[in-house]
Write an enzyme that holds these catalytic residues in place. Structure first.
Site, mmCIF file in Angstrom:
data_model
loop_
_atom_site.group_PDB
_atom_site.id
_atom_site.type_symbol
_atom_site.label_atom_id
_atom_site.label_comp_id
_atom_site.label_asym_id
_atom_site.label_seq_id
_atom_site.Cartn_x
_atom_site.Cartn_y
_atom_site.Cartn_z
ATOM 1 N N LEU A 98 0.862 -1.182 0.000
ATOM 2 C CA LEU A 98 0.000 0.000 0.000
ATOM 3 C C LEU A 98 0.899 1.232 0.000
ATOM 4 O O LEU A 98 1.861 1.303 0.772
ATOM 5 C CB LEU A 98 -0.905 0.040 1.233
ATOM 6 C CG LEU A 98 -2.177 -0.812 1.214
ATOM 7 C CD1 LEU A 98 -2.868 -0.747 2.582
ATOM 8 C CD2 LEU A 98 -3.141 -0.358 0.129
ATOM 9 N N ASP A 99 0.605 2.206 -0.864
ATOM 10 C CA ASP A 99 1.377 3.441 -0.899
ATOM 11 C C ASP A 99 1.250 4.188 0.427
ATOM 12 O O ASP A 99 0.271 4.001 1.167
ATOM 13 C CB ASP A 99 0.887 4.346 -2.032
ATOM 14 C CG ASP A 99 1.195 3.773 -3.405
ATOM 15 O OD1 ASP A 99 2.158 2.992 -3.517
ATOM 16 O OD2 ASP A 99 0.456 4.096 -4.362
ATOM 17 N N PRO A 100 2.203 5.072 0.747
ATOM 18 C CA PRO A 100 2.103 5.845 1.990
ATOM 19 C C PRO A 100 0.781 6.598 2.132
ATOM 20 O O PRO A 100 0.253 6.725 3.245
ATOM 21 C CB PRO A 100 3.295 6.809 1.895
ATOM 22 C CG PRO A 100 4.301 6.063 1.082
ATOM 23 C CD PRO A 100 3.487 5.307 0.056
ATOM 24 N N MET A 101 0.243 7.098 1.028
ATOM 25 C CA MET A 101 -1.013 7.843 1.080
ATOM 26 C C MET A 101 -2.204 6.969 1.468
ATOM 27 O O MET A 101 -3.205 7.439 2.003
ATOM 28 C CB MET A 101 -1.278 8.480 -0.290
ATOM 29 C CG MET A 101 -2.490 9.385 -0.344
ATOM 30 S SD MET A 101 -2.886 9.903 -2.037
ATOM 31 C CE MET A 101 -3.922 8.532 -2.567
ATOM 32 N N ALA A 102 -2.109 5.665 1.199
ATOM 33 C CA ALA A 102 -3.242 4.757 1.358
ATOM 34 C C ALA A 102 -3.365 4.236 2.782
ATOM 35 O O ALA A 102 -2.393 4.177 3.541
ATOM 36 C CB ALA A 102 -3.110 3.589 0.384
#
Length: 387
Positions: A39-43
């Protein structure tokens, strides 16, 4: 604390999946920890973390279908296709993908801009909060967006991942090459979109030179250059390997207005769901330290609290494999055969866990992951030591 098991972690925003793995290592006191799908940091949302023998389940779990809830912003494109990127020309994005910008609905952009322009020049609804008081306009725009989604972005499609992705090129991550300014070209790959539903829609304005900002009115942003945007709240169920930000990018390109992702939450990976009672909620915590160059650096780290609550949330191997894949129950003799690499009599289709069920106070024994050898026969592809 079991030696092996699975944690279903609700990842917070602002940390990487690797940060969560690092936190899990400390929480379960073992180095052998991994996760099933970045999962990306934003997610935020479901990150399935395995430790001990359960790390061997992760390659199977990562291939499960997934469900996401997200917000797509139409009217603005970025170089990363999400809110962490820099705004770029939507036409250039479409051209790089060889998408004829706006081809899916050639008049969508002009009609939307005409609505915006009409209201700014004295229509019944003020320019601030476009569409807030006009259900007919919102409904008409939403129907056109949903038509493009249904015709172009549902079912089996070809998707080009973003250059800022974790895909490896000659052993290096694409995002590392992209950050170095190198030209990254990734081939389209087939993915399956089972559901792409619009849950809500908001029309408004945001700052032109910043991605992911809030919807604003002219009074609160008097010195800023504002552009009209449409925020879509969506739910997507898809096959493994699908990039939701690429769906946002492609929808914007097909409508001729650009698009990027401003919010992403993974709510399900296979049968591991974010609302399950055993989910562990991680949190982000700021940490300041001095690096090897003597520089003071502040960054977020993930924190997983230890104790009885964590121990109760761990899925032991038996429960983990039953959630992750089909199961065939075997006897002690078949368990011996599998542990010596021999085939057993079992008709399986795809990866299957072979388990000696619990009996007479003895806990269940997860013996192996087996696959079909031939009709009526299964062979071990991963064997677990007896405990």
């Amino acid at each position: 604390m079991p030696a092996s098991g699975v944690l279903v972690v609700d990842k917070p925003q602002g940390v990487t999946s690797h940060d969560v793995v690092a936190a899990a290592r400390g929480a379960v006191h073992t180095r052998k920890v991994g996760h099933a799908g970045t999962l990306d940091p934003m997610a935020t949302g479901v990150l399935v973390v395995g430790f001990g023998d359960a790390t061997r389940l992760l390659n199977i779990i990562v291939d499960h279908d997934k469900t996401y809830e997200a917000t797509i912003r139409l009217g603005q494109a970025t170089d990363t296709d999400d809110a962490d990127g820099t705004p770029v020309d939507p036409a250039a994005v479409a051209a790089s993908l060889r998408i004829d910008a706006g081809a899916a609905d050639p008049t969508f952009r002009d009609d939307w801009m005409r609505i915006v322009g009409g209201r700014e020049s004295g229509g019944d609804t003020p320019a601030d909060g476009i569409g807030a008081g006009d259900a007919d306009v919102s409904t008409a725009l939403r129907a056109r967006i949903e038509r493009v989604i249904g015709e172009r972005l549902t079912g089996r499609i070809e998707q080009v991942p973003n250059a800022f992705s974790a895909i490896k090129i000659d052993g290096r991550r694409a995002y590392d090459l992209a950050r170095e300014g190198k030209d990254v070209t990734l081939a389209a790959r087939p993915v399956t979109i089972g559901e792409f539903a619009v849950l809500g829609m908001r029309l408004g304005r945001t700052e032109a030179d910043a991605a992911g900002g809030p919807l604003l009115d002219s009074a609160s942003a008097a010195d800023a250059v504002l552009i009209p945007v449409i925020d879509l709240d969506v739910r997507v169920t898809c096959s493994a390997g699908t990039y939701i930000r690429a769906l946002a990018r492609d929808l914007g390109a097909m409508l001729g207005v650009g698009g990027h992702l401003t919010r992403l939450r993974r709510t399900r990976v296979g049968r591991f769901a974010v609302d399950a009672p055993n989910v562990v909620t991680a949190r982000a915590e700021s940490k300041t330290f001095v690096n090897r160059d003597g520089e003071t650096v502040t960054r977020n780290r993930a924190v997983i609290d230890r104790g009885e609550t964590l121990a109760a949330a761990i899925l032991p191997m038996d429960a983990a494999v039953r959630t992750a894949m089909p199961v065939v129950e075997i006897d002690a003799a078949a368990a011996v055969d599998l542990r010596f690499g021999r085939r057993i009599a079992a008709d399986v289709h795809g990866p299957t866990a072979a388990i000696v069920p619990a009996h007479d106070g003895t806990p269940a024994d997860v013996v192996a992951i087996v696959e079909r050898a031939r009709r009526g026969e299964a062979k071990p592809v991963a064997v677990f030591a007896a405990h």
